[in-house]
Design an enzyme around this catalytic site. Structure first.
Site, PDB file in Angstrom:
ATOM      1  CB  CYS A 106      -1.037  -0.210   1.176  1.00  0.00           C
ATOM      2  SG  CYS A 106      -1.443   1.421   1.619  1.00  0.00           S
ATOM      3  CB  CYS A 109       0.550   0.991   4.072  1.00  0.00           C
ATOM      4  SG  CYS A 109      -1.399   1.789   4.450  1.00  0.00           S
TER       5      CYS A 109
END
Length: 187
Positions: A106, A109
């Site tokens: 991600c 993230c």
């Protein structure tokens, strides 16, 4: 006459140079290089000596000089036992913990993690920060924590229960502000 012979010689030299050869000399190397200079011809820069600070003599002086770490690596949690241990330790110390639920693929993230590491340094002794990769832990743990499909998800846990959650799908500085507000409401 002298002018025309000089012009002719210059024309021959230019033509010879364009073909890589000058009459009576070696062929030019394949790569161009500047003529080497002798070390004495290089310019040197001398700077005045910088005054050095004396090293602190005692450990207390060293600790007083340090303001604390600029960032702290988030402690990884890879199993249910590790999460239970972290929650039990936090409950024993009566401190909340922050869990970052993320996926290593991600992008949001990945961008958010260093900013949370800086935030972890600000709150260090009072609040511990942990990181959980949802792809590396059992799905049972993810379900237990009530993590949705949106990543990253930052949760505040106190007394072994989730108290608050921020889902970080927007700009990282906005997420950090939301996490700060979430922590300050809990304290």
């Amino acid at each position: 006459m002298a002018i025309s012979s000089a012009a002719a010689a210059a024309g021959e030299t230019a033509a010879a140079l364009s073909h890589g050869r000058v009459r009576g000399t070696r062929p030019l190397p394949t790569r161009l290089a500047f003529l080497p200079k002798s070390p004495s011809r290089w310019a040197t820069i001398s700077l005045p000596p910088v005054p050095r600070r004396a090293a602190p003599a005692t450990a207390e002086e060293r600790v007083a000089e340090e303001e604390g770490p600029a960032w702290m690596e988030l402690e990884p949690i890879s199993s249910e036992q590790q999460l239970d241990r972290a929650l039990a330790e936090a409950q024993q110390l009566d401190h909340p913990i922050v869990l970052l639920w993320m996926a290593n693929w991600c992008r949001k993230c990945i961008y958010l993690k260093p900013k949370l590491e800086k935030l972890a340094a600000e709150y260090y002794p009072r609040i511990r920060f942990y990181c959980v990769d949802v792809n590396a832990v059992p799905q049972k743990l993810v379900n237990r924590a009530g993590v949705t499909q949106k990543m990253p998800s930052i949760q505040l846990w106190s007394d072994s229960q989730k108290q608050a959650e921020v889902i970080g799908g927007h700009k990282s500085w906005l997420v950090i502000d939301d996490v700060r507000r979430m922590i300050e409401r809990e304290e």
